[in-house]
Enzyme design. Structure first.
Site, mmCIF file in Angstrom:
data_model
loop_
_atom_site.group_PDB
_atom_site.id
_atom_site.type_symbol
_atom_site.label_atom_id
_atom_site.label_comp_id
_atom_site.label_asym_id
_atom_site.label_seq_id
_atom_site.Cartn_x
_atom_site.Cartn_y
_atom_site.Cartn_z
ATOM 1 N N ASP A 1 25.029 -5.921 -28.339
ATOM 2 C CA ASP A 1 25.853 -7.037 -27.879
ATOM 3 C C ASP A 1 25.071 -7.830 -26.834
ATOM 4 O OD1 ASP A 1 27.775 -8.744 -26.824
ATOM 5 O OD2 ASP A 1 29.364 -7.224 -26.816
ATOM 6 N N SER B 1 36.725 -8.814 -25.714
ATOM 7 C CA SER B 1 36.058 -9.613 -24.695
ATOM 8 C C SER B 1 37.045 -10.020 -23.589
ATOM 9 C CB SER B 1 35.400 -10.827 -25.368
ATOM 10 O OG SER B 1 34.444 -11.423 -24.563
ATOM 11 N N HIS C 1 28.517 -8.602 -30.728
ATOM 12 C CA HIS C 1 29.762 -8.756 -29.972
ATOM 13 C C HIS C 1 31.004 -8.716 -30.848
ATOM 14 C CE1 HIS C 1 31.969 -9.734 -26.377
ATOM 15 N NE2 HIS C 1 32.419 -10.884 -26.851
#
Length: 289
Positions: free
Chosen positions: A239, A118, A267
Site C-alpha cells: 500500500d 482508509s 490500497h
C-alpha cells in the site's frame, strides 16, 4: 433503483435510494435488506470517490447473508453537503458520525458490524468511541490517520488533483492505489471516468478541498485501549497510500484484535483481492476465524 448483481443466484440484489438523515440527504446503496444482521460499510476519501466504487463487490457477496449498507458520506457522491464547511477534520468527523447514527436510526437498526476503508477506518473508530453500544465486530481495511502515518508522495499528488484536473490525471492517481495497474487496467479505466465526472461537480470540489485542507486527528492510545469490540485489521503490504505500518500501530494498541496482510496488494484490497477479501470478512463476522 434496483441493480441486479448478475445471473449468479448467490449475488444479492442491490437497491439505491436517498434517505433523510437529519441535516443530510444520504445516498444509500443497500443489499440484503431483511437479513437479521447488518454491516455498515464506510468508504475512503479522494477526489470523486463514492460508496459504490469502494464496495460494489462486497455488497454482491455479503448481501446474501447480511443487510449491507454502503452510504455516501456527507460531502461525497450523491449525498448532500454541509451548509457551512467545517474548519478542521474533527468538525468533519462530527458530521459523519452524526450522519451514520441518523442513518441507522432512520432504518430502525439498533446494532451493526462495521467495515471501514482508509478514511472510513477513522470514522469507524470515532463511532466506536462515541456510540459503542451500536456496534459489534469491526473490520478496518487500509487505515491511516495514526501518528506514524506518513504523507506519501502518492497521497500528496492525489491532494493536488484540482490544481489541473483531467481524466488522465484521475486515472494516473488511481493507478497508484493498486499493486498491479496493468492487471486492473479495465477496472481503473471504468472507475476513472466515473470518478472524474463526480469530482468535477462544484459542490464535490468544495467539500474535497475542505477535507484535504485539514489534518487527521489520531485517536489517543488511551482511547484505543478502551475499545472492546473485536477488530480485524486488513492491509495490503504494498500500500503506497496508507502504509501497512498504520495497521501495525493499531495492532499494538487495540485489545481484541487480529491482522491479515496481503502481499502484492496495494490500497484497494476489496478490489484487488475481492473474492478473498469477501470470504475473509464473512468468515470473521460468522465467527469462523
Amino acid at each position: 433503483m434496483d441493480i441486479k448483481g448478475g445471473e449468479d443466484l448467490q449475488m444479492a440484489e442491490i437497491t439505491q435510494q436517498l434517505i433523510n438523515t437529519g441535516k443530510y440527504e444520504t445516498f444509500l446503496n443497500r443489499a440484503g435488506k431483511g437479513n437479521s444482521e447488518t454491516i455498515l460499510f464506510l468508504h475512503g476519501s479522494g477526489p470523486g470517490v463514492f460508496a459504490w466504487a469502494n464496495w460494489r463487490y462486497a455488497l454482491d457477496d455479503c448481501g446474501v447473508q447480511y443487510d449491507c449498507l454502503a452510504p455516501d458520506l456527507a460531502g461525497f457522491g450523491k449525498s448532500s453537503h454541509p451548509e457551512t464547511l467545517p474548519k478542521n477534520r474533527q468538525g468533519w468527523m462530527d458530521h459523519w458520525v452524526a450522519q451514520m447514527i441518523e442513518l441507522l436510526d432512520e432504518l430502525g437498526i439498533q446494532k451493526a458490524h462495521l467495515v471501514g476503508n482508509s478514511l472510513g477506518c477513522s470514522i469507524a473508530l470515532e463511532l466506536l468511541l462515541e456510540h459503542p453500544e451500536r456496534f459489534e465486530k469491526v473490520v478496518l481495511m487500509g487505515p491511516g490517520g495514526t501518528p506514524n502515518t506518513k504523507l506519501s508522495l502518492e497521497l500528496g499528488r492525489a491532494k493536488g488533483f484540482y490544481d489541473n484536473p483531467t481524466e488522465k490525471k484521475m486515472r494516473q492517481i488511481m493507478s497508484w492505489f493498486v499493486y498491479d495497474d496493468e492487471k486492473l487496467a479495465p477496472e481503473i479505466d471504468a472507475l476513472a471516468e466515473t470518478r472524474y465526472e463526480t469530482a468535477m461537480r462544484p459542490e464535490i470540489q468544495a467539500s474535497n478541498n475542505s477535507i484535504f485542507a485539514t489534518a487527521a486527528v489520531p485517536v489517543p492510545v488511551t482511547a484505543l485501549k478502551r475499545i472492546k469490540q473485536p477488530v480485524l485489521l486488513i492491509h495490503g503490504r504494498d500500500d503506497m497510500v496508507c502504509s501497512v505500518e498504520s495497521s501495525y500501530y493499531l495492532l499494538s494498541h487495540l485489545q481484541n484484535v487480529q491482522m491479515h496482510v496481503y502481499g502484492q496488494c496495494g490500497h484497494w484490497t476489496q478490489i484487488e483481492n475481492k473474492d478473498s477479501f469477501n470470504s475473509l470478512i464473512l468468515n470473521y463476522f460468522n465467527n469462523s476465524i
